[in-house]
Scaffold this active site. Structure first.
Site, PDB file in Angstrom:
ATOM      1  N   GLY A   1       2.330 -16.787  29.160  1.00  0.00           N
ATOM      2  CA  GLY A   1       3.069 -17.565  28.169  1.00  0.00           C
ATOM      3  C   GLY A   1       4.036 -18.588  28.729  1.00  0.00           C
ATOM      4  O   GLY A   1       5.029 -18.936  28.081  1.00  0.00           O
TER       5      GLY A   1
ATOM      6  N   ASP B   1     -12.856 -25.640  24.493  1.00  0.00           N
ATOM      7  CA  ASP B   1     -12.154 -26.682  25.252  1.00  0.00           C
ATOM      8  C   ASP B   1     -12.669 -28.095  24.931  1.00  0.00           C
ATOM      9  O   ASP B   1     -12.867 -28.923  25.827  1.00  0.00           O
ATOM     10  CB  ASP B   1     -12.237 -26.405  26.771  1.00  0.00           C
ATOM     11  CG  ASP B   1     -11.595 -25.068  27.136  1.00  0.00           C
ATOM     12  OD1 ASP B   1     -10.576 -24.712  26.525  1.00  0.00           O
ATOM     13  OD2 ASP B   1     -12.120 -24.387  28.033  1.00  0.00           O
TER      14      ASP B   1
ATOM     15  N   ASN C   1      -4.645 -27.094  21.535  1.00  0.00           N
ATOM     16  CA  ASN C   1      -4.921 -26.240  22.701  1.00  0.00           C
ATOM     17  C   ASN C   1      -4.557 -27.021  23.955  1.00  0.00           C
ATOM     18  O   ASN C   1      -4.632 -28.245  23.969  1.00  0.00           O
ATOM     19  CB  ASN C   1      -6.416 -25.880  22.741  1.00  0.00           C
ATOM     20  CG  ASN C   1      -6.759 -24.979  23.920  1.00  0.00           C
ATOM     21  OD1 ASN C   1      -6.077 -23.971  24.161  1.00  0.00           O
ATOM     22  ND2 ASN C   1      -7.803 -25.321  24.667  1.00  0.00           N
TER      23      ASN C   1
ATOM     24  N   HIS D   1      -5.579 -27.190  28.075  1.00  0.00           N
ATOM     25  CA  HIS D   1      -6.571 -26.740  29.058  1.00  0.00           C
ATOM     26  C   HIS D   1      -6.239 -27.372  30.409  1.00  0.00           C
ATOM     27  O   HIS D   1      -5.892 -28.562  30.466  1.00  0.00           O
ATOM     28  CB  HIS D   1      -7.985 -27.135  28.597  1.00  0.00           C
ATOM     29  CG  HIS D   1      -9.030 -26.632  29.535  1.00  0.00           C
ATOM     30  ND1 HIS D   1      -9.385 -25.296  29.613  1.00  0.00           N
ATOM     31  CD2 HIS D   1      -9.775 -27.277  30.473  1.00  0.00           C
ATOM     32  CE1 HIS D   1     -10.313 -25.145  30.541  1.00  0.00           C
ATOM     33  NE2 HIS D   1     -10.564 -26.338  31.070  1.00  0.00           N
TER      34      HIS D   1
ATOM     35  N   ASN E   1       3.471 -21.768  29.114  1.00  0.00           N
ATOM     36  CA  ASN E   1       3.427 -22.956  28.243  1.00  0.00           C
ATOM     37  C   ASN E   1       4.194 -22.712  26.950  1.00  0.00           C
ATOM     38  O   ASN E   1       4.861 -23.619  26.439  1.00  0.00           O
ATOM     39  CB  ASN E   1       1.982 -23.350  27.952  1.00  0.00           C
ATOM     40  CG  ASN E   1       1.399 -24.174  29.075  1.00  0.00           C
ATOM     41  OD1 ASN E   1       1.819 -25.300  29.306  1.00  0.00           O
ATOM     42  ND2 ASN E   1       0.458 -23.599  29.810  1.00  0.00           N
TER      43      ASN E   1
ATOM     44  N   GLU F   1       2.706 -27.161  36.407  1.00  0.00           N
ATOM     45  CA  GLU F   1       3.952 -27.955  36.264  1.00  0.00           C
ATOM     46  C   GLU F   1       3.724 -29.123  35.314  1.00  0.00           C
ATOM     47  O   GLU F   1       4.563 -29.435  34.475  1.00  0.00           O
ATOM     48  CB  GLU F   1       4.355 -28.535  37.625  1.00  0.00           C
ATOM     49  CG  GLU F   1       5.357 -27.706  38.370  1.00  0.00           C
ATOM     50  CD  GLU F   1       5.732 -28.387  39.670  1.00  0.00           C
ATOM     51  OE1 GLU F   1       6.019 -29.604  39.666  1.00  0.00           O
ATOM     52  OE2 GLU F   1       5.720 -27.683  40.695  1.00  0.00           O
ATOM     53  N   ALA F   2       2.579 -29.774  35.473  1.00  0.00           N
ATOM     54  CA  ALA F   2       2.259 -30.907  34.589  1.00  0.00           C
ATOM     55  C   ALA F   2       2.047 -30.415  33.151  1.00  0.00           C
ATOM     56  O   ALA F   2       2.458 -31.072  32.191  1.00  0.00           O
ATOM     57  CB  ALA F   2       1.021 -31.635  35.095  1.00  0.00           C
ATOM     58  N   GLU F   3       1.437 -29.246  32.995  1.00  0.00           N
ATOM     59  CA  GLU F   3       1.224 -28.686  31.646  1.00  0.00           C
ATOM     60  C   GLU F   3       2.561 -28.516  30.925  1.00  0.00           C
ATOM     61  O   GLU F   3       2.681 -28.790  29.734  1.00  0.00           O
ATOM     62  CB  GLU F   3       0.523 -27.323  31.731  1.00  0.00           C
ATOM     63  CG  GLU F   3      -0.913 -27.392  32.208  1.00  0.00           C
ATOM     64  CD  GLU F   3      -1.598 -26.026  32.162  1.00  0.00           C
ATOM     65  OE1 GLU F   3      -1.572 -25.366  31.123  1.00  0.00           O
ATOM     66  OE2 GLU F   3      -2.166 -25.618  33.201  1.00  0.00           O
TER      67      GLU F   3
ATOM     68  N   ARG G   1      -9.230 -16.609  23.649  1.00  0.00           N
ATOM     69  CA  ARG G   1     -10.118 -15.974  22.677  1.00  0.00           C
ATOM     70  C   ARG G   1     -10.893 -17.079  21.966  1.00  0.00           C
ATOM     71  O   ARG G   1     -10.279 -18.023  21.441  1.00  0.00           O
ATOM     72  CB  ARG G   1      -9.246 -15.209  21.681  1.00  0.00           C
ATOM     73  CG  ARG G   1      -9.935 -14.247  20.794  1.00  0.00           C
ATOM     74  CD  ARG G   1     -10.069 -12.870  21.379  1.00  0.00           C
ATOM     75  NE  ARG G   1     -11.097 -12.157  20.629  1.00  0.00           N
ATOM     76  CZ  ARG G   1     -12.122 -11.563  21.182  1.00  0.00           C
ATOM     77  NH1 ARG G   1     -12.274 -11.537  22.470  1.00  0.00           N
ATOM     78  NH2 ARG G   1     -13.030 -10.960  20.432  1.00  0.00           N
TER      79      ARG G   1
HETATM   80  C1  GAR Z   1      -2.721 -22.387  31.370  1.00  0.00           C
HETATM   81  O1  GAR Z   1      -3.060 -22.967  32.600  1.00  0.00           O
HETATM   82  C2  GAR Z   1      -3.584 -22.955  30.256  1.00  0.00           C
HETATM   83  O2  GAR Z   1      -3.855 -24.322  30.416  1.00  0.00           O
HETATM   84  C3  GAR Z   1      -4.846 -22.133  30.412  1.00  0.00           C
HETATM   85  O3  GAR Z   1      -4.368 -20.831  30.647  1.00  0.00           O
HETATM   86  C4  GAR Z   1      -3.119 -20.911  31.334  1.00  0.00           C
HETATM   87  C5  GAR Z   1      -2.122 -20.079  30.563  1.00  0.00           C
HETATM   88  O4  GAR Z   1      -0.894 -20.013  31.225  1.00  0.00           O
HETATM   89  N1  GAR Z   1      -5.663 -22.220  29.239  1.00  0.00           N
HETATM   90  C6  GAR Z   1      -6.995 -22.272  29.280  1.00  0.00           C
HETATM   91  O5  GAR Z   1      -7.629 -22.186  30.307  1.00  0.00           O
HETATM   92  C7  GAR Z   1      -7.668 -22.452  27.926  1.00  0.00           C
HETATM   93  N2  GAR Z   1      -9.042 -22.750  28.093  1.00  0.00           N
HETATM   94  P1  GAR Z   1       0.407 -19.587  30.444  1.00  0.00           P
HETATM   95  O6  GAR Z   1       0.064 -18.286  29.734  1.00  0.00           O
HETATM   96  O7  GAR Z   1       1.434 -19.368  31.512  1.00  0.00           O
HETATM   97  O8  GAR Z   1       0.762 -20.682  29.491  1.00  0.00           O
END
Ligand code: GAR
Length: 218
Positions: free
Chosen positions: A15, A148, A110, A112, A17, A175-177, A94
């Site tokens: 979690g 995705d 979402n 990705h 993000n 970090e970019a996310e 999911r």
């Molecule tokens: C993140 O890198 C997100 O982009 C990826 O899961 C990670 C979750 O990290 N999501 C996917 O791959 C969706 N297809 P987080 O729980 O620390 O946010």
């Protein structure tokens, strides 16, 4: 006064993000507030961070349902009860059925960890390194039934460095996310980015530093 869109965040794990979105929502003028965090896994560490931030968390454990539809019925109910206007998947691992996706069409984001449409699915960073790309990144998009895929709100690019391991690249992309998702949510929640057909139209060009990119004005 800023009108804040009511956000429901879906998580499955760490979690981070979600935490980035929680922090963004603390800004006085941010056009969104997180009203609920729902995890499909009871052990998701992100739930504790949501609680620490004073945000109600809920577990809807998909393993206790006999079908995807039954799980999604309760998920939909919980989101509606919290009067959620926009869903943000934040590491929600999911797949959702067409019924749920259509019910939340254009109200569901979402993130990705790749520059979509490249490297959909799992093991993104391993595959990016294997393919020899020199730039990777992350994408925030509206959810469609295909995994995705869907109209792209914003992307951030990061370099793939010589000798990178998948973990090193994942950390750089993450970090970019954490910068991209708050920006993308702000664009959508404020109405500055909206879906038209299968494209996102931006009211104005937005960028925040030279690693974040958004489409030219529509
Ligand atoms: C993140 O890198 C997100 O982009 C990826 O899961 C990670 C979750 O990290 N999501 C996917 O791959 C969706 N297809 P987080 O729980 O620390 O946010």
């Amino acid at each position: 006064m800023t009108v804040r869109k009511r956000i429901g965040v879906l998580i499955s794990g760490r979690g981070s993000n979600m935490s980035a979105l929680i922090n963004a929502c603390k800004e006085p003028d941010y056009p969104a507030e997180i009203v609920t965090v729902i995890s499909n896994r009871p052990e998701a560490p992100g739930l504790e961070n949501a609680a620490l931030a004073g945000i109600p968390g809920e577990v809807i454990d998909h393993t206790s349902y006999s079908s995807r539809e039954a799980f999604e019925k309760d998920l939909d109910k919980a989101l509606n009860e919290a009067e959620v206007e926009l869903i943000c998947n934040a590491g929600f691992m999911r797949l959702l059925t067409q019924g749920f996706v259509e019910a939340w069409r254009d109200r569901h984001l979402n993130i990705h960890p790749s520059l979509l449409p490249a490297f959909k699915g799992l093991h993104t960073h391993e595959r990016a390194i294997e393919a020899g790309v020199t730039i990777s990144g992350c994408t925030v998009h509206f959810v469609r039934t295909q995994m995705d895929a869907g109209p792209i709100v914003a992307q951030a690019a990061v370099p793939v460095l010589a000798g990178d391991t998948a973990d090193q690249l994942a950390a750089r992309v993450l970090e970019a996310e954490h910068r991209l998702y708050p920006l993308a949510l702000k664009l959508v929640a404020s109405g500055n980015a909206r879906v038209e057909g299968e494209r996102v139209i931006h009211r104005a060009f937005h960028s925040a530093g030279n690693t974040l990119f958004a489409p030219e004005p529509g």
